[in-house]
Design a protein around this motif. Structure first.
Motif, PDB file in Angstrom:
ATOM      1  N   ALA A  59       7.404  34.688  -4.865  1.00  0.00           N
ATOM      2  CA  ALA A  59       7.618  34.158  -3.520  1.00  0.00           C
ATOM      3  C   ALA A  59       6.363  33.442  -3.014  1.00  0.00           C
ATOM      4  CB  ALA A  59       8.022  35.279  -2.562  1.00  0.00           C
ATOM      5  N   VAL A  60       5.192  33.998  -3.280  1.00  0.00           N
ATOM      6  CA  VAL A  60       3.935  33.369  -2.865  1.00  0.00           C
ATOM      7  C   VAL A  60       3.757  32.035  -3.584  1.00  0.00           C
ATOM      8  CG1 VAL A  60       1.409  33.585  -3.021  1.00  0.00           C
ATOM      9  CG2 VAL A  60       2.781  35.501  -2.177  1.00  0.00           C
ATOM     10  N   GLU A  61       4.011  32.016  -4.876  1.00  0.00           N
ATOM     11  CA  GLU A  61       3.876  30.772  -5.629  1.00  0.00           C
ATOM     12  C   GLU A  61       4.850  29.712  -5.126  1.00  0.00           C
ATOM     13  OE1 GLU A  61       4.157  32.217  -9.668  1.00  0.00           O
ATOM     14  OE2 GLU A  61       1.977  32.469  -9.779  1.00  0.00           O
ATOM     15  N   ASP A  62       6.060  30.125  -4.754  1.00  0.00           N
ATOM     16  CA  ASP A  62       7.038  29.193  -4.196  1.00  0.00           C
ATOM     17  C   ASP A  62       6.541  28.628  -2.864  1.00  0.00           C
ATOM     18  OD1 ASP A  62       9.725  27.932  -4.121  1.00  0.00           O
ATOM     19  OD2 ASP A  62       9.998  29.270  -2.385  1.00  0.00           O
ATOM     20  N   ARG A  63       6.005  29.486  -2.005  1.00  0.00           N
ATOM     21  CA  ARG A  63       5.462  29.016  -0.720  1.00  0.00           C
ATOM     22  C   ARG A  63       4.298  28.061  -0.936  1.00  0.00           C
ATOM     23  NH1 ARG A  63       6.384  34.408   1.028  1.00  0.00           N
ATOM     24  NH2 ARG A  63       4.207  34.933   0.756  1.00  0.00           N
ATOM     25  N   ILE A  64       3.433  28.365  -1.887  1.00  0.00           N
ATOM     26  CA  ILE A  64       2.299  27.483  -2.182  1.00  0.00           C
ATOM     27  C   ILE A  64       2.795  26.116  -2.629  1.00  0.00           C
ATOM     28  CG2 ILE A  64       0.380  27.079  -3.784  1.00  0.00           C
ATOM     29  CD1 ILE A  64      -0.158  30.137  -3.631  1.00  0.00           C
ATOM     30  N   ALA A  65       3.813  26.091  -3.482  1.00  0.00           N
ATOM     31  CA  ALA A  65       4.363  24.812  -3.948  1.00  0.00           C
ATOM     32  C   ALA A  65       4.945  24.021  -2.782  1.00  0.00           C
ATOM     33  CB  ALA A  65       5.432  25.058  -5.012  1.00  0.00           C
ATOM     34  N   ARG A  66       5.679  24.701  -1.886  1.00  0.00           N
ATOM     35  CA  ARG A  66       6.246  24.003  -0.733  1.00  0.00           C
ATOM     36  C   ARG A  66       5.145  23.483   0.191  1.00  0.00           C
ATOM     37  NH1 ARG A  66       9.233  27.697   2.192  1.00  0.00           N
ATOM     38  NH2 ARG A  66       8.822  29.374   0.746  1.00  0.00           N
TER      39      ARG A  66
ATOM     40  N   LEU B 186       4.242  19.684   1.275  1.00  0.00           N
ATOM     41  CA  LEU B 186       4.105  19.337   2.684  1.00  0.00           C
ATOM     42  C   LEU B 186       2.781  18.624   2.937  1.00  0.00           C
ATOM     43  CD1 LEU B 186       5.038  19.542   5.643  1.00  0.00           C
ATOM     44  CD2 LEU B 186       4.025  21.826   5.694  1.00  0.00           C
ATOM     45  N   LYS B 187       1.706  19.134   2.347  1.00  0.00           N
ATOM     46  CA  LYS B 187       0.397  18.506   2.499  1.00  0.00           C
ATOM     47  C   LYS B 187       0.415  17.075   1.961  1.00  0.00           C
ATOM     48  CE  LYS B 187      -3.183  19.574  -0.192  1.00  0.00           C
ATOM     49  NZ  LYS B 187      -4.306  20.317  -0.793  1.00  0.00           N
ATOM     50  N   THR B 188       1.025  16.880   0.809  1.00  0.00           N
ATOM     51  CA  THR B 188       1.117  15.541   0.209  1.00  0.00           C
ATOM     52  C   THR B 188       1.881  14.592   1.125  1.00  0.00           C
ATOM     53  OG1 THR B 188       1.021  16.482  -2.010  1.00  0.00           O
ATOM     54  CG2 THR B 188       1.959  14.262  -1.807  1.00  0.00           C
ATOM     55  N   GLU B 189       2.995  15.063   1.661  1.00  0.00           N
ATOM     56  CA  GLU B 189       3.806  14.214   2.546  1.00  0.00           C
ATOM     57  C   GLU B 189       3.050  13.880   3.830  1.00  0.00           C
ATOM     58  OE1 GLU B 189       6.932  11.908   4.020  1.00  0.00           O
ATOM     59  OE2 GLU B 189       6.335  12.506   2.013  1.00  0.00           O
ATOM     60  N   LEU B 190       2.360  14.848   4.409  1.00  0.00           N
ATOM     61  CA  LEU B 190       1.589  14.578   5.626  1.00  0.00           C
ATOM     62  C   LEU B 190       0.466  13.578   5.355  1.00  0.00           C
ATOM     63  CD1 LEU B 190       1.450  18.156   7.157  1.00  0.00           C
ATOM     64  CD2 LEU B 190       2.565  16.149   8.173  1.00  0.00           C
ATOM     65  N   ARG B 191      -0.206  13.727   4.241  1.00  0.00           N
ATOM     66  CA  ARG B 191      -1.259  12.758   3.882  1.00  0.00           C
ATOM     67  C   ARG B 191      -0.686  11.357   3.725  1.00  0.00           C
ATOM     68  NH1 ARG B 191      -4.978  16.244  -0.292  1.00  0.00           N
ATOM     69  NH2 ARG B 191      -6.311  17.130   1.320  1.00  0.00           N
ATOM     70  N   ARG B 192       0.480  11.257   3.087  1.00  0.00           N
ATOM     71  CA  ARG B 192       1.129   9.950   2.902  1.00  0.00           C
ATOM     72  C   ARG B 192       1.472   9.333   4.248  1.00  0.00           C
ATOM     73  NH1 ARG B 192       5.654   7.735   3.538  1.00  0.00           N
ATOM     74  NH2 ARG B 192       6.734   9.654   4.036  1.00  0.00           N
ATOM     75  N   MET B 193       2.051  10.134   5.134  1.00  0.00           N
ATOM     76  CA  MET B 193       2.431   9.618   6.452  1.00  0.00           C
ATOM     77  C   MET B 193       1.202   9.122   7.220  1.00  0.00           C
ATOM     78  SD  MET B 193       5.294  12.508   7.474  1.00  0.00           S
ATOM     79  CE  MET B 193       4.739  12.536   9.144  1.00  0.00           C
ATOM     80  N   ILE B 194       0.140   9.892   7.186  1.00  0.00           N
ATOM     81  CA  ILE B 194      -1.086   9.509   7.905  1.00  0.00           C
ATOM     82  C   ILE B 194      -1.692   8.256   7.290  1.00  0.00           C
ATOM     83  CG2 ILE B 194      -3.460  10.239   8.398  1.00  0.00           C
ATOM     84  CD1 ILE B 194      -2.249  13.141   8.635  1.00  0.00           C
ATOM     85  N   ALA B 195      -1.708   8.162   5.970  1.00  0.00           N
ATOM     86  CA  ALA B 195      -2.276   6.996   5.287  1.00  0.00           C
ATOM     87  C   ALA B 195      -1.489   5.728   5.611  1.00  0.00           C
ATOM     88  CB  ALA B 195      -2.303   7.233   3.781  1.00  0.00           C
ATOM     89  N   GLU B 196      -0.186   5.844   5.822  1.00  0.00           N
ATOM     90  CA  GLU B 196       0.649   4.680   6.122  1.00  0.00           C
ATOM     91  C   GLU B 196       0.607   4.283   7.594  1.00  0.00           C
ATOM     92  OE1 GLU B 196       4.595   5.365   4.664  1.00  0.00           O
ATOM     93  OE2 GLU B 196       3.941   5.440   2.578  1.00  0.00           O
TER      94      GLU B 196
END
Length: 144
Positions: free
Chosen positions: A103-110, A114-124
């Protein structure tokens, strides 16, 4: 002022505030654990105040540690029951811990996604007007 009850072995009994301080668990949480049965209902002094012993403090520390590791209360109940059977196999404890790790590994992956998507949104983001904002657009699910 009421003094703590002392049993015949000169073993000090604690009141709920003492137990809270010793275990690092909030008083209301201790009462909650009593209500749901993961902590036994304590003995009471003649004035109605709860009294606890060292075994209660140890059990509460066990519960606190398990909760800090993210185990839900159902798993904590099972682990507590296993703790009371020192000669039993620890296979169930291992299975519960593995499930928690999954469960922890699943949360870390999610969270990583999320971090990747937020970085993409901010960069754009062009720091222009809200009408053209990529962050707002992404939140809205893309504008037509």
């Amino acid at each position: 002022m009421v003094l703590p009850v002392v049993t015949t072995g000169a073993r000090r009994k604690m009141q709920i505030g003492d137990l809270s301080e010793k275990s690092g668990v909030n008083i209301e949480t201790i009462r909650y654990y009593e209500r749901i049965g993961v902590l036994p209902i304590p003995a009471r002094m003649s004035n109605g105040r709860r009294t606890y012993g060292e075994a209660d403090a140890q059990r509460l520390c066990f519960i606190r540690n398990a909760r800090e590791l993210g185990f839900d209360l159902a798993s904590v109940r099972v682990l507590l029951a296993l703790q009371e059977q020192p000669e039993a196999s620890c296979e169930d404890a291992s299975r519960i811990a593995q499930s928690q790790l999954d469960a922890v590994e699943d949360r870390i992956a999610r969270l990583t996604n999320l971090k990747t998507e937020l970085r993409r949104m901010i960069a754009e983001c062009r720091l222009g007007q809200v009408a053209d904002c990529r962050i707002i657009d992404a939140m809205a699910g893309g504008r037509p």
